[in-house]
Enzyme design. Structure first.
Site, PDB file in Angstrom:
ATOM      1  N   CYS A 196      21.477 -44.885  51.029  1.00  0.00           N
ATOM      2  CA  CYS A 196      21.681 -45.492  52.349  1.00  0.00           C
ATOM      3  C   CYS A 196      22.987 -46.284  52.377  1.00  0.00           C
ATOM      4  O   CYS A 196      23.590 -46.451  53.439  1.00  0.00           O
ATOM      5  CB  CYS A 196      20.497 -46.390  52.709  1.00  0.00           C
ATOM      6  SG  CYS A 196      20.110 -47.624  51.453  1.00  0.00           S
TER       7      CYS A 196
ATOM      8  N   HIS B 255      17.915 -52.145  51.389  1.00  0.00           N
ATOM      9  CA  HIS B 255      18.230 -50.981  52.238  1.00  0.00           C
ATOM     10  C   HIS B 255      19.408 -51.335  53.137  1.00  0.00           C
ATOM     11  O   HIS B 255      19.585 -52.490  53.535  1.00  0.00           O
ATOM     12  CB  HIS B 255      17.002 -50.628  53.078  1.00  0.00           C
ATOM     13  CG  HIS B 255      17.203 -49.461  53.984  1.00  0.00           C
ATOM     14  ND1 HIS B 255      17.461 -48.192  53.517  1.00  0.00           N
ATOM     15  CD2 HIS B 255      17.195 -49.366  55.345  1.00  0.00           C
ATOM     16  CE1 HIS B 255      17.589 -47.363  54.542  1.00  0.00           C
ATOM     17  NE2 HIS B 255      17.428 -48.052  55.661  1.00  0.00           N
TER      18      HIS B 255
END
Length: 997
Positions: A454, A828
């Site tokens: 990510c 994330h």
């Protein structure tokens, strides 16, 4: 005597009169009498019991039978013979079409008087065969319950041997067809009682004959896995499972999941119907069996089944939390389904619209069961927030609903997620990542996460949304000898033209991978961005480029043209320059060095240092072109590089004026509104040069903004003690002062907020979670040299005047990369982006005078998007601004700003505009166009194939169309009265029927 009794019963006398006469007949029956008279009385009482049209008549028949069975046993045994019973069971009693429903009750009544008789065994043998035959005829729940009652009281009548096994299997078949036809609460309770009697008989048989359990379960699985049934089998089958000993569970599940004869469709059908059993009230261990089978399927890697079943059933399971009677089991199943479904956010996101309503309903219920459920549900929700961060717009209503409930600590969350995952091998689920049937409604394309990538996806999307950079990359010619840039061009082209909802950046990842990164581990997106830009810059710089350059303006001097031609694309787009000066505090000698940068790394000021900031924050709607135009006297700043940029000490008469960064945009909470119009700025500037970049006032101690961090970055640093400066003039170490000044603003300004610092106590990198307000428009001071000042002033009005001074460069926010988590090694990344472009009306000549976009277009009308790996959604600047307020671990990390057209940047803007007019949308070379076209065709073929396969799977799933009514009914509870709402647990007739069936 039988005639007298029949006349009394059939008479019109009141029941109390009849009862006195009947009592006399019954008393007389206790006396000895001849066989013929006994037979007559037994026939009459049998007739009354089996065909009596009132309960009173049946009660008299029963009473007489009991008296004769007790006082005349020989006659009763002779009357209650095998032939008579066989006739009753096979042909019934009474006229054709009106056969008695009380035959089984009659036989049960009579059996107690012949247990010791010689004919008892013959009767038992007959009944063992006849009850099996009856069950094979699929009797109603009521008749099945009567058979069960008969056999429970007289176990001698239970079939034996192979017949016993067949009986168990057929009894399960019967249960599978049970249906409750009434919606009345009394009838439903009666139905539940009947089911419990039948399943209780199975339990009795299994206790004495354990060898019948596995064949019975096999029959049960055959029923629930059948794809040929017109109607789904009854949820009453749940009552069977609750009596299976739990010690058999592991073996049963292992045999099922490893049986090659069971197809995936059959297995999906079975587990789907088992999950429907959570609505069966008062069942024990049902949730344990459902979870065990789900775990068994995960163990043999049947992920397709698990995914389809979870996505199709999780909302129905969730809706059952409304009902206290099934809440505990439903919650257990829901917890496992969510905590195990870790490869994708799909399952959790299906529940998001329903969570606030359910939470409100449980709070309204105010019971111990509801309170416990709320706490466990909140824990589950926070686990999902942790696992699937990056959806602030979706999560805000849910977070608001559960904000008053306890929040689990991170260790607890990691424990729950760790022990429930289907597999620890992420690559095993690679092909099951979110299946998106079509492109996002935004028209944008997502990037597939290839295992903690990510950090790369968010950077790629931010670069892609930098439209000037994207167009330049897409305009590269074929065979440009820049392999990495070519791969980026292909990736951008697919993001622009692919029909897929998300594409895989695998090829670009392998080409741009920093060699020191650990595969599969989370990385620092800022570190990746620096490495990527450096690679692209060096690749072009070393002469490996042959690509079409932007057409330069004919107004450029040869020196300026040569300057731009020598710049790489990375330098043109992201390159800025900074002058670092060090002044010896002894001899006052100044040494300086100019260096290039592609991003500014902004540290957080120490907590004991007050950072001042501008309070000239304009409401967005008041920012217009007239304000962006710097005032006439804007450059009348002191030319010395030693302007003090630290917060001036209060009442210090020697404090120097400040050159500070100004932000334009949303007013901070708690900040005094001080709107400044364009003409106000001009007046103020004429009176005093200080407010050019905004009047200064100290912000609240804990409040920070991007301008604060830039001001801290540009403030002088004292070099003393161990950090003394070696002055060449003094030829010794001396106290000195170092200052940095921006001398050239990049086209795209990249700001990295240095949130990760090393903690010597824990020997780990920790994250600074401070909320930093982000201005949508940023004004940056750029130091202008005298010759540059004359050049830009000659081209038009400007904020700089002859002599060393600063000019204002205005930047618009275009991307924000957010890090969710507490460590750089975990968490994330996702990003917010919008496209900022110059708005020049078509056909209007470019005369060198910048025409910024209108304020509305710059701030509100330009759509924001949220990029989170494969998912792309519409968003807003409000979401960007508030994300950390709602989610404290979600903090802005890397910011992209685009420079508005101005004097310093007019040449580049002019060249970009000219290129845009000449080429329009970038035209891709032939090979790239063909590759995209072929992939789009392939995607359509894949879609067709998946649709066919999915249709086969979905058609196999049990239908449960009414699950949503539970939540809708709850939504309307406010208009209902009493305790019949499902949340109240009272269970009105409609709600209770909806629960069970």
């Amino acid at each position: 005597m039988d005639k007298i009794l029949e006349a009394v019963v059939m008479s019109s006398y009141p029941n109390n009169v009849k009862q006195g006469l009947v009592r006399r007949v019954i008393e007389a029956a206790k006396q000895p009498m001849d066989s013929e008279q006994c037979w007559s009385m037994l026939e009459l009482s049998t007739k009354l019991y089996l065909t009596g049209d009132t309960k009173y008549k049946r009660e008299i028949g029963k009473e007489v039978l009991e008296v004769y069975g007790h006082y005349h046993p020989e006659e009763f045994e002779e009357f209650f013979n095998v032939r008579f019973l066989l006739s009753l069971l096979q042909e019934g009693y009474g006229p054709l079409g009106k056969r008695s429903h009380y035959v089984l009750d009659y036989i049960q009544l009579g059996l107690q008087f012949v247990l010791e008789s010689p004919s008892a065994n013959s009767i038992f043998s007959l009944l063992r065969i006849e009850v099996l035959r009856k069950v094979c005829e699929r009797p109603s729940p009521k008749q099945c319950a009567k058979i069960s009652k008969l056999l429970s009281q007289h176990p001698q009548c239970i079939p034996t041997g192979k017949h016993q096994l067949l009986f168990c299997q057929q009894l399960i078949r019967c249960i599978g067809q049970f249906q409750c036809v009434s919606e009345g609460e009394e009838e439903i309770m009666e139905f539940l009682e009947q089911v419990n009697k039948v399943s209780g008989l199975l339990q009795r048989i299994w206790r004495t004959q354990t060898s019948a359990i596995l064949p019975s379960l096999k029959e049960l699985f055959t029923i629930i896995s059948s794809t040929e049934e017109q109607e789904a089998p009854s949820n009453a089958l749940a009552s069977v499972v609750q009596f299976v000993p739990l010690e058999l569970m592991d073996g049963v599940i292992r045999n099922l999941t490893n049986d090659d004869s069971i197809t995936d469709v059959q297995m999906m059908m079975a587990i789907g119907r088992m999950i429907d059993w959570v609505s069966w009230p008062l069942g024990k261990n049902i949730d344990k069996w459902i979870i065990a089978l789900l775990k068994g399927l995960a163990a043999v890697k049947k992920f397709s089944i698990l995914i389809e079943v979870t996505l199709s059933k999780i909302e129905k399971v969730f809706s059952k939390l409304l009902y206290p009677i099934v809440r505990e089991g439903a919650l257990s199943v829901l917890q496992y389904m969510l905590l195990s479904f870790q490869h994708s956010h799909e399952a959790f996101h299906l529940l998001l619209p329903h969570i606030p309503r359910l939470v409100a309903s449980l709070k309204k219920e105010d019971s111990n069961s509801a309170t416990s459920c709320l706490e466990q549900l909140a824990e589950l929700i926070h686990c999902m927030f942790f696992r699937f961060s990056g959806f602030p717009d979706l999560y805000e209503p849910v977070l608001e609903a559960v904000k008053a409930l306890p929040i689990p600590n991170e260790d607890r969350i990691k424990h729950l997620l760790g022990q429930n995952a289907w597999t620890s091998q992420k690559n095993e689920l690679a092909c099951f990542y979110p299946r998106l049937a079509s492109k996002s409604e935004t028209g944008k394309i997502g990037l597939i996460n290839l295992g903690n990538t990510c950090y790369m996806n968010s950077i790629i999307q931010s670069l892609f949304m930098a439209s000037d950079f994207r167009h330049s990359v897409l305009n590269l010619t074929e065979g440009n000898s820049q392999p990495l840039m070519t791969k980026l061009q292909w990736l951008f082209a697919f993001l622009e033209h692919s029909q897929r909802p998300a594409i895989s950046p695998e090829s670009f990842l392998s080409a741009s991978w920093p060699p020191w990164f650990t595969p599969g581990a989370q990385q620092d997106c800022s570190e990746y961005l620096k490495y990527l830009l450096d690679r692209l810059h060096e690749e072009e710089k070393t002469g490996k480029r042959i690509y079409q350059k932007l057409k330069e303006s004919s107004l450029m001097s040869q020196a300026v043209e040569h300057h731009y031609l020598n710049k790489t694309l990375i330098e043109k787009m992201f390159g800025g320059k900074m002058m670092t000066k060090i002044r010896c505090l002894k001899c006052l000698n100044v040494s300086s060095r100019e260096e290039a940068f592609t991003d500014l790394s902004l540290a957080f000021p120490p907590s004991d240092r007050n950072v001042c900031r501008s309070t000239s924050v304009l409401p967005v709607e008041e920012i217009g072109p007239q304000f962006i135009e710097p005032p006439e006297n804007a450059g009348r700043l002191m030319g010395s590089p030693w302007i003090q940029r630290k917060a001036p000490v209060a009442n210090d008469p020697h404090a120097a004026p400040s050159v500070l960064v100004e932000s334009l945009g949303f007013q901070e909470p708690g900040e005094a509104a001080n709107p400044v119009r364009g003409d106000d700025v001009g007046v103020d500037a004429a009176k005093d040069p200080l407010p050019t970049f905004g009047e200064q006032a100290c912000a609240p101690k804990d409040s920070k903004s991007v301008p604060d961090l830039i001001n801290y970055f540009l403030s002088p640093e004292r070099l003393t003690a161990e950090n003394k400066y070696h002055c060449e003039k003094c030829a010794s170490l001396q106290d000195a002062e170092k200052v940095a000044e921006l001398t050239e603003g990049p086209h795209y300004l990249i700001l990295t907020l240095l949130r990760f610092s090393f903690d010597p106590r824990t020997m780990k990198r920790k994250k600074i979670l401070d909320n930093v307000s982000i201005p949508v428009v940023l004004k940056l001071p750029i130091l202008v040299a005298p010759e540059e000042t004359e050049e830009v002033c000659r081209r038009g009005k400007d904020g700089a005047v002859p002599g060393n001074g600063f000019m204002t460069v205005v930047y618009d926010l275009c991307s924000v990369v957010v890090h969710s988590g507490v460590s750089s090694e975990s968490g994330h990344y996702y990003c917010y982006s919008r496209e900022c472009t110059d708005t020049i009306p078509h056909g209007q000549p470019w005369d060198g005078v910048p025409r910024p976009a209108s304020d509305k277009q710059l701030d509100f009308e330009i759509q924001w998007y949220l990029f989170n790996d494969t998912r792309v959604s519409f968003s807003s600047f409000e979401s960007v601004s508030n994300v950390t307020s709602f989610f404290p671990k979600d903090t802005a990390y890397v910011l992209f700003y685009r420079q508005r057209p101005g004097r310093q940047s007019c040449l580049l803007h002019e060249a970009l505009a000219e290129a845009g007019r000449l080429h329009g949308e970038p035209s891709l070379h032939k090979d790239l166009m063909e590759a995209i076209s072929k992939d789009n065709i392939l995607f359509l073929q894949e879609q067709e194939k998946e649709a066919r396969n999915r249709a086969a799977y979905i058609s196999a799933l049990p239908k449960s169309p009414l699950w949503w009514r539970d939540l809708d009914r709850d939504k309307d509870d406010d208009s209902s009265s009493g305790g019949c709402s499902p949340a109240a647990g009272g269970g009105g007739s409609g709600s209770f029927h909806g629960l069970v069936f």
